[in-house]
Design a protein around this motif. Sequence first.
Motif, PDB file in Angstrom:
ATOM      1  N   ILE A  30       0.860  -1.178   0.000  1.00 43.41           N
ATOM      2  CA  ILE A  30       0.000   0.000   0.000  1.00 43.41           C
ATOM      3  C   ILE A  30       0.906   1.242   0.000  1.00 43.41           C
ATOM      4  N   GLY A  31       0.786   2.071  -1.036  1.00 41.15           N
ATOM      5  CA  GLY A  31       1.578   3.300  -1.116  1.00 41.15           C
ATOM      6  C   GLY A  31       0.850   4.430  -0.401  1.00 41.15           C
ATOM      7  N   VAL A  32       1.529   5.059   0.559  1.00 40.13           N
ATOM      8  CA  VAL A  32       0.896   6.109   1.365  1.00 40.13           C
ATOM      9  C   VAL A  32       1.678   7.424   1.220  1.00 40.13           C
ATOM     10  N   GLY A  33       0.939   8.483   0.878  1.00 36.35           N
ATOM     11  CA  GLY A  33       1.580   9.781   0.665  1.00 36.35           C
ATOM     12  C   GLY A  33       0.853  10.902   1.385  1.00 36.35           C
ATOM     13  N   GLY A  34       0.922  12.092   0.795  1.00 35.03           N
ATOM     14  CA  GLY A  34       0.439  13.318   1.425  1.00 35.03           C
ATOM     15  C   GLY A  34      -1.002  13.297   1.906  1.00 35.03           C
ATOM     16  N   ILE A  35      -1.856  12.525   1.239  1.00 34.71           N
ATOM     17  CA  ILE A  35      -3.283  12.505   1.606  1.00 34.71           C
ATOM     18  C   ILE A  35      -3.464  12.078   3.065  1.00 34.71           C
ATOM     19  N   LEU A  36      -2.526  11.274   3.566  1.00 31.38           N
ATOM     20  CA  LEU A  36      -2.589  10.824   4.964  1.00 31.38           C
ATOM     21  C   LEU A  36      -2.607  12.006   5.937  1.00 31.38           C
ATOM     22  N   THR A  37      -2.007  13.112   5.533  1.00 27.30           N
ATOM     23  CA  THR A  37      -1.898  14.273   6.431  1.00 27.30           C
ATOM     24  C   THR A  37      -3.072  15.249   6.290  1.00 27.30           C
ATOM     25  N   PHE A  38      -3.948  15.005   5.306  1.00 25.67           N
ATOM     26  CA  PHE A  38      -5.061  15.937   5.065  1.00 25.67           C
ATOM     27  C   PHE A  38      -6.130  15.779   6.150  1.00 25.67           C
ATOM     28  N   LYS A  39      -6.548  16.893   6.692  1.00 25.09           N
ATOM     29  CA  LYS A  39      -7.499  16.859   7.817  1.00 25.09           C
ATOM     30  C   LYS A  39      -8.818  16.183   7.455  1.00 25.09           C
ATOM     31  N   ASN A  40      -9.273  16.419   6.222  1.00 28.61           N
ATOM     32  CA  ASN A  40     -10.594  15.909   5.841  1.00 28.61           C
ATOM     33  C   ASN A  40     -10.551  14.500   5.245  1.00 28.61           C
ATOM     34  N   SER A  41      -9.402  13.836   5.338  1.00 28.59           N
ATOM     35  CA  SER A  41      -9.287  12.523   4.721  1.00 28.59           C
ATOM     36  C   SER A  41      -9.551  11.404   5.723  1.00 28.59           C
ATOM     37  N   ASP A  42     -10.237  10.379   5.247  1.00 27.53           N
ATOM     38  CA  ASP A  42     -10.590   9.227   6.078  1.00 27.53           C
ATOM     39  C   ASP A  42      -9.461   8.185   6.085  1.00 27.53           C
ATOM     40  N   LEU A  43      -8.439   8.456   5.288  1.00 31.55           N
ATOM     41  CA  LEU A  43      -7.369   7.473   5.109  1.00 31.55           C
ATOM     42  C   LEU A  43      -6.707   7.066   6.430  1.00 31.55           C
ATOM     43  N   LYS A  44      -6.615   8.019   7.380  1.00 30.10           N
ATOM     44  CA  LYS A  44      -5.993   7.746   8.683  1.00 30.10           C
ATOM     45  C   LYS A  44      -6.633   6.539   9.367  1.00 30.10           C
ATOM     46  N   ASN A  45      -7.981   6.490   9.302  1.00 34.63           N
ATOM     47  CA  ASN A  45      -8.697   5.410   9.984  1.00 34.63           C
ATOM     48  C   ASN A  45      -8.386   4.057   9.356  1.00 34.63           C
ATOM     49  N   VAL A  46      -8.220   4.039   8.045  1.00 28.75           N
ATOM     50  CA  VAL A  46      -7.914   2.784   7.344  1.00 28.75           C
ATOM     51  C   VAL A  46      -6.468   2.376   7.640  1.00 28.75           C
ATOM     52  N   ILE A  47      -5.548   3.321   7.477  1.00 28.00           N
ATOM     53  CA  ILE A  47      -4.119   3.009   7.629  1.00 28.00           C
ATOM     54  C   ILE A  47      -3.796   2.612   9.067  1.00 28.00           C
ATOM     55  N   SER A  48      -4.545   3.139  10.029  1.00 29.00           N
ATOM     56  CA  SER A  48      -4.287   2.792  11.434  1.00 29.00           C
ATOM     57  C   SER A  48      -4.498   1.304  11.697  1.00 29.00           C
ATOM     58  N   LYS A  49      -5.214   0.632  10.796  1.00 27.14           N
ATOM     59  CA  LYS A  49      -5.506  -0.798  10.985  1.00 27.14           C
ATOM     60  C   LYS A  49      -4.618  -1.689  10.109  1.00 27.14           C
ATOM     61  N   ILE A  50      -3.623  -1.098   9.469  1.00 26.83           N
ATOM     62  CA  ILE A  50      -2.746  -1.854   8.570  1.00 26.83           C
ATOM     63  C   ILE A  50      -1.358  -1.982   9.181  1.00 26.83           C
ATOM     64  N   ASP A  51      -0.761  -3.150   9.018  1.00 28.11           N
ATOM     65  CA  ASP A  51       0.577  -3.368   9.556  1.00 28.11           C
ATOM     66  C   ASP A  51       1.613  -2.588   8.746  1.00 28.11           C
ATOM     67  N   LEU A  52       2.588  -2.045   9.463  1.00 25.11           N
ATOM     68  CA  LEU A  52       3.658  -1.265   8.829  1.00 25.11           C
ATOM     69  C   LEU A  52       4.373  -2.065   7.731  1.00 25.11           C
ATOM     70  N   SER A  53       4.386  -3.370   7.869  1.00 27.72           N
ATOM     71  CA  SER A  53       5.095  -4.218   6.893  1.00 27.72           C
ATOM     72  C   SER A  53       4.449  -4.183   5.508  1.00 27.72           C
ATOM     73  N   SER A  54       3.247  -3.610   5.401  1.00 32.05           N
ATOM     74  CA  SER A  54       2.578  -3.525   4.095  1.00 32.05           C
ATOM     75  C   SER A  54       2.618  -2.126   3.493  1.00 32.05           C
ATOM     76  N   ILE A  55       3.315  -1.211   4.137  1.00 30.67           N
ATOM     77  CA  ILE A  55       3.233   0.197   3.707  1.00 30.67           C
ATOM     78  C   ILE A  55       4.539   0.691   3.076  1.00 30.67           C
ATOM     79  N   LEU A  56       4.403   1.395   1.952  1.00 30.48           N
ATOM     80  CA  LEU A  56       5.527   2.125   1.346  1.00 30.48           C
ATOM     81  C   LEU A  56       5.228   3.616   1.458  1.00 30.48           C
ATOM     82  N   LEU A  57       6.237   4.398   1.782  1.00 29.70           N
ATOM     83  CA  LEU A  57       6.079   5.857   1.816  1.00 29.70           C
ATOM     84  C   LEU A  57       6.339   6.419   0.424  1.00 29.70           C
TER      85      LEU A  57
END
Length: 258
Positions: free
Chosen positions: A175-202
């Motif tokens: 899962i590629g994670v970028g700037g949208i993670l920091t956007f106040k109105n984005s729901d992405l935080k809730n999804v990413i909080s449930k994903i293991d770091l081993s699946s994430i690329l910055l």
Amino acid sequence: MNKSFIDSHAHIYLKDFSNQLGAIIDNSINNNVEKILMPNINLKTVNPMKKLSLKYEGRCFSMLGLHPCYVEGNYEKEINEIFDFFDSKVIAIGEIGLDYYQSEKTFTNQLRAFELQCEFAIDKKLPIVIHTRNSIDESINVIKRYSNKNITGVFHCFTGNLKQANQIIDLGFKIGVGGILTFKNSDLKNVISKIDLSSILLETDSPYLSPEPKRGKVNEPSNIKYVAEKLSEILSVPIELVAKVTSQNVNNLFDLSS
Ligand SMILES: [Zn+2]
């Protein structure tokens, strides 16, 4: 633990950067960005991208592919011409995929271009970097059809839900994670909080999608720290661990040894 990052997705060969490229690279080095992975866009961007990867060998790495937003009637010819540049330094096939924000008239060609490029990646045993704007389920379906062929890669700029994230991870993709993670109105935080770091690329997706507090400005790889800080906050892990694990994830997916 040292804190060095890899930007897994940045179009720094684009004209937006041409005047200040040296400064952009220096800035990235000063902000602990060790490596920058460059997805291609179309035939015209191959040469500037390759030039950059030669100038900054071991720091900037090239991919080859036709971006879905640039799929036109002659896409087969363009893809062949892009792949004529293939050599052992190419680390992945990208940026490929589906952009269903575009006109519906382009969907058939986009899909065929995506499939052709997946097949090339399978043949070359290379990972793929996928763009999935408004098309995550459709993209997952394409990957499922190739899942017995050892296909792997990353869903770049992921903005989907948890179910989609888990499907992607089950398919062996990151899962590629970028700037949208920091956007106040984005729901992405809730999804990413449930994903293991081993699946994430910055990633930054420079020059697009600058993270807070740089939102609206031209994005550059040095801004990866804002995404990493947010991820460390969301997952409640030290930023050094975010740096270490996401860099490992990149090195496991791409061969950056050459
Ligand atoms: Zn991109």
